[in-house]
Design an enzyme around this catalytic site. Structure first.
Site, short mmCIF file in Angstrom:
data_model
loop_
_atom_site.label_atom_id
_atom_site.label_comp_id
_atom_site.label_asym_id
_atom_site.label_seq_id
_atom_site.Cartn_x
_atom_site.Cartn_y
_atom_site.Cartn_z
N SER A 270 0.87 -1.19 0.00
CA SER A 270 0.00 0.00 0.00
C SER A 270 0.90 1.23 0.00
O SER A 270 2.08 1.13 0.31
CB SER A 270 -0.85 0.02 1.27
OG SER A 270 -0.06 0.44 2.38
N ASP A 271 0.35 2.38 -0.33
CA ASP A 271 1.12 3.60 -0.09
C ASP A 271 1.02 3.90 1.42
O ASP A 271 0.23 3.28 2.15
CB ASP A 271 0.62 4.78 -0.94
CG ASP A 271 1.71 5.86 -1.05
OD1 ASP A 271 2.69 5.81 -0.28
OD2 ASP A 271 1.58 6.77 -1.88
N TRP A 272 1.81 4.84 1.86
CA TRP A 272 1.93 5.16 3.30
C TRP A 272 0.54 5.42 3.91
O TRP A 272 -0.12 6.40 3.54
CB TRP A 272 2.83 6.40 3.45
CG TRP A 272 3.14 6.76 4.86
CD1 TRP A 272 2.27 7.16 5.82
CD2 TRP A 272 4.43 6.74 5.47
NE1 TRP A 272 2.93 7.41 6.99
CE2 TRP A 272 4.27 7.16 6.81
CE3 TRP A 272 5.72 6.43 5.02
CZ2 TRP A 272 5.33 7.28 7.70
CZ3 TRP A 272 6.78 6.55 5.90
CH2 TRP A 272 6.58 6.96 7.23
N ALA A 274 -2.22 4.14 3.43
CA ALA A 274 -3.39 4.13 2.53
C ALA A 274 -4.44 3.12 2.97
O ALA A 274 -5.63 3.33 2.74
CB ALA A 274 -2.96 3.88 1.09
#
Ligand code: BGC
Length: 743
Positions: A270-272, A274
């Site tokens: 995932s992105d940070w 997210a």
């Protein structure tokens, strides 16, 4: 450990390892701990627990990020492996997007080189430096298609064109990963942000994205797919919702498209935070629901939040998430570690490397210089004011960038001012025969808009503005030529760097205005992370160079181009809008039923009342110090069939009196389709360097696959009919030949 020296573990060994792991250990592998929670090899337990991580997962974590020294990495690796029941090594990841210590131009500048081979070399160099310091994975390349210069992250992309982005995506992955990521000097690449993060509404970061399925598939998806085809090991999700579904919870794109259709077998992170944000995006009630959604949608690793760590065990116990799903994700993490050879050598060869020999070595500096030179775009050069003579001139170099050393983008994690050559230093190396003076002229930023950078508030030195201006005016008055060094502050672009006004900051606009009153021989060099509204700059300057954030060799590159030691060869990878009112603007727009024909007495045409339709400088634009003539453009045949592609042959000649590099660009227009087609699409390009009088034939093969698009039936295919082929120096070229595609 079951590994054998020098050999990666076999699939059966990995399976055995997985079978032997407890559920807690397996969940741990799906967690990425933020680097700031680790100190001296141990987790700072208090803050970690406060964030919601549970004690059990901490030393079972699969990865961490943003730790950039081998000593620390080794200490952490040793301690974590000692505490992990199966001694499974951690993955160390980081955002190395334009070089480690040898920092080169921001990706948007790289895009302007139209030189994927160069980007492959740069990425390999970056991998060599970062792996020598113990890094395993870089969060690069970012391949989001970008059309809105208000968005700060356009600087991380290679621009507005699908084909160009795809070429760079492939090149970067090949460069980072080399032939085998297990080998010394290579790192795993992570393509991001999946998907369509580059189209946030109104250019505001983290905002909603709404795209039609055709635009998404034809324009936005191909670059991610190119990275997958090139064997990228990891994919990162994006923060945005895409057609109302958060990308991090979208199984249609992550499982069906990415894995089933494109055949991606690597790890999805995932992105940070997210996964955690699914709750704020309104599709989950709590952490448990977020975890449930994300793991089902296909996210293997949760970046920096405790959502997986604190929820998955109970979700399995409650029967909401099957252990098989956890096993699949865990296996992907283990597989990446195995491919990197970490079970054998948890430091990935860094113990044997000597960073001192690699970091900032001469060879790397030279490559940074080449990249900076190739990324700089000469937008304008009235009466050939450039190149400047190397002797006999009095030149005033004025502006906040005249002596600045921070010439790298905000994402340059290891960028250092002391490593960077300023414009002043670059100029002093080659223009000793001139009288050169330097003046700051004004502060960089408008104090009315305090700027928060990645590491807190950006503070500018207090200055006596009047004194700065007076000094600059005095030097400008005496000069034959004034070179203005202006631009955005590095922290004005990058993540969280959206702007509603994309001009250079006010104090600099004022400075230019004042200088123009005393000297009209102005050359402006811009430093920036996005295309800017430069109408004022353009009006007051005889020449304009777009230098982006060029990296540690920026000062040398700018000086060499100013004095003609090197020829400008960059071309815009993203259009410079006329003004912010035009954005999003891109050359490959669609035909309208009411195109503007220049008749302003007709109200009912597609146009603005107050600004032109065309950008100030379009995609592909860039001048050189010589002149190229396209002597002829011909097709091998005017009919294309399934079996028989056509070739376009363009003859190009250097008719000036200096050597120069042209980027020959080939665009195609499909005149009629079952859905409306763009007015032009880049389908090929080649950099050609020619001596004065030299001529060359450039060939582009056009096959049926290159003409495919998502038609009315939602199928991706080429439709028979007539096509125009344009070959020229920018997206504004209008000379064309045509062929017909037969069934
Ligand atoms: C960014 C990513 C980056 C990640 C890790 C996020 O905020 O969107 O591009 O890779 O942080 O630093």
């Amino acid at each position: 450990m079951t590994g054998v020296k020098g050999v990666q573990m076999k699939k059966e060994d990995l399976k055995r390892l997985l079978e032997d792991m407890s559920l807690e250990e397996k969940i741990g592998q799906l967690v990425q701990l933020p680097g700031f929670l680790i100190e001296g090899g141990s987790v700072i337990t208090g803050p970690a627990l406060e964030m919601g991580f549970d004690e059990e997962t901490l030393y079972n974590a699969g990865a961490t990020l943003s730790i950039f020294s081998f000593e620390q990495i080794k200490e952490i690796q040793d301690q974590f492996m000692a505490r992990q029941p199966h001694h499974i090594p951690l993955l160390f990841m980081g955002d190395i997007i334009n070089g480690y210590r040898s920092v080169y131009p921001i990706p948007l500048g790289q895009g302007c080189s139209f030189d994927p081979e160069l980007v492959k070399e740069l990425s390999a160099m970056s991998a060599k430096e970062s792996s020598a310091e113990g890094l395993h994975v870089t969060f690069s390349p970012m391949v989001d298609l970008v059309r809105d210069a208000r968005w700060g992250r356009v600087m991380e992309s290679t621009g507005e064109d699908t084909y160009l982005n795809s070429c760079f995506a492939r090149a970067a992955v090949e460069g980072y990963q080399g032939k085998d990521i297990a080998d010394a000097g290579n790192v795993a690449a992570c393509v991001k942000h999946f998907a369509a993060y580059g189209a946030p509404e109104a250019g505001r970061d983290y905002n909603t994205v709404e795209l039609s399925e055709r635009t998404l598939m034809d324009d936005y998806m191909p670059a991610y797919q190119a990275a997958v085809d090139a064997g990228v090991e990891m994919v990162m999700t994006s923060f945005n919702t895409l057609n109302r579904i958060p990308a991090t919870g979208n199984s249609d794109y992550m499982r069906t498209l990415l894995r089933d259709t494109w055949g991606f077998h690597g790890m999805l992170i995932s992105d940070w935070a997210a996964v955690n944000e699914l709750e704020l995006q309104g599709i989950a009630n709590d952490m448990a629901e977020s975890a449930d959604l994300a793991i089902h949608a296909g996210v293997d690793m949760d970046m920096c939040t405790p959502v997986y760590a604190s929820s998955l065990k109970k979700l399995v116990a409650d029967g909401k998430v099957s252990e098989t799903l956890i096993d699949e994700s865990c296996m992907r993490v283990l597989e990446l570690k195995n491919k990197l050879g970490l079970f054998e050598d948890p430091y990935h060869h860094a113990e044997q490397a000597d960073p001192k020999e690699v970091l900032l070595c001469n060879e790397h500096r030279q490559l940074c210089l080449k990249a900076a030179e190739e990324s700089i775009v000469l937008l304008k050069n009235k009466r050939d004011i450039l190149p400047l003579a190397k002797e006999g001139l009095n030149i005033a170099f004025i502006g906040p960038y005249a002596e600045a050393h921070r010439l790298y983008g905000v994402w340059s994690m290891l960028g250092r001012e002391e490593d960077t050559v300023s414009v002043k230093e670059g100029v002093e190396m080659i223009a000793q025969g001139n009288t050169c003076t330097f003046a700051k002229g004004c502060r960089m930023l408008d104090p009315k808009y305090p700027l928060c950078g990645f590491r807190g508030m950006e503070k500018e030195e207090e200055t006596d503005d009047e004194e700065l201006l007076l000094d600059a005016m005095m030097k400008a008055k005496r000069a034959d030529v004034v070179v203005m060094l202006l631009g955005e502050h590095p922290a004005q672009s990058g993540e969280g760097g959206s702007r509603g006004d994309i001009r250079i900051p006010k104090p600099q606009r004022k400075l230019l205005k004042e200088i123009a009153k005393v000297n009209s021989n102005i050359v402006t060099v811009l430093f920036h992370g996005r295309p800017l509204d430069i109408r004022g700059v353009d009006r007051r300057s005889k020449a304009v160079l777009a230098a982006w954030f060029p990296g540690i060799e920026g000062g040398n590159a700018v000086a060499r181009i100013l004095f003609g030691e090197s020829d400008p060869s960059g071309r815009l990878a993203m259009s410079f809008p006329y003004s912010v009112g035009q954005v999003p603007v891109h050359y490959d727009h669609f035909a309208t039923g009411r195109p503007f024909n220049g008749d302003i007495s007709n109200r009912f045409q597609s146009r603005y009342q107050d600004i032109p339709n065309e950008p100030l400088y379009p995609f592909g634009h860039g001048l050189t110090y010589t002149t190229f003539d396209y002597t002829s453009v011909e097709l091998s045949d005017d009919v294309m069939t399934k079996e028989k592609p056509v070739t376009v042959l363009a003859r190009i000649k250097n008719i000036g009196n200096r050597e120069g590099t042209e980027v020959v660009q080939m665009y195609i227009r499909d005149l009629k389709g079952s859905v409306t087609r763009p007015v032009k699409k880049l389908k090929g390009f080649e950099r050609v360097t020619l001596k004065p009088g030299e001529e060359k034939t450039v060939r582009f093969r056009i096959d049926r696959d290159m003409l495919a698009f998502t038609g009315a039936d939602m199928k991706f295919s080429a439709e028979p009919g007539e096509f125009y082929v344009y070959v020229g120096a920018s997206s504004a070229c209008d000379r064309h030949v045509s062929f017909t595609l037969k069934d």
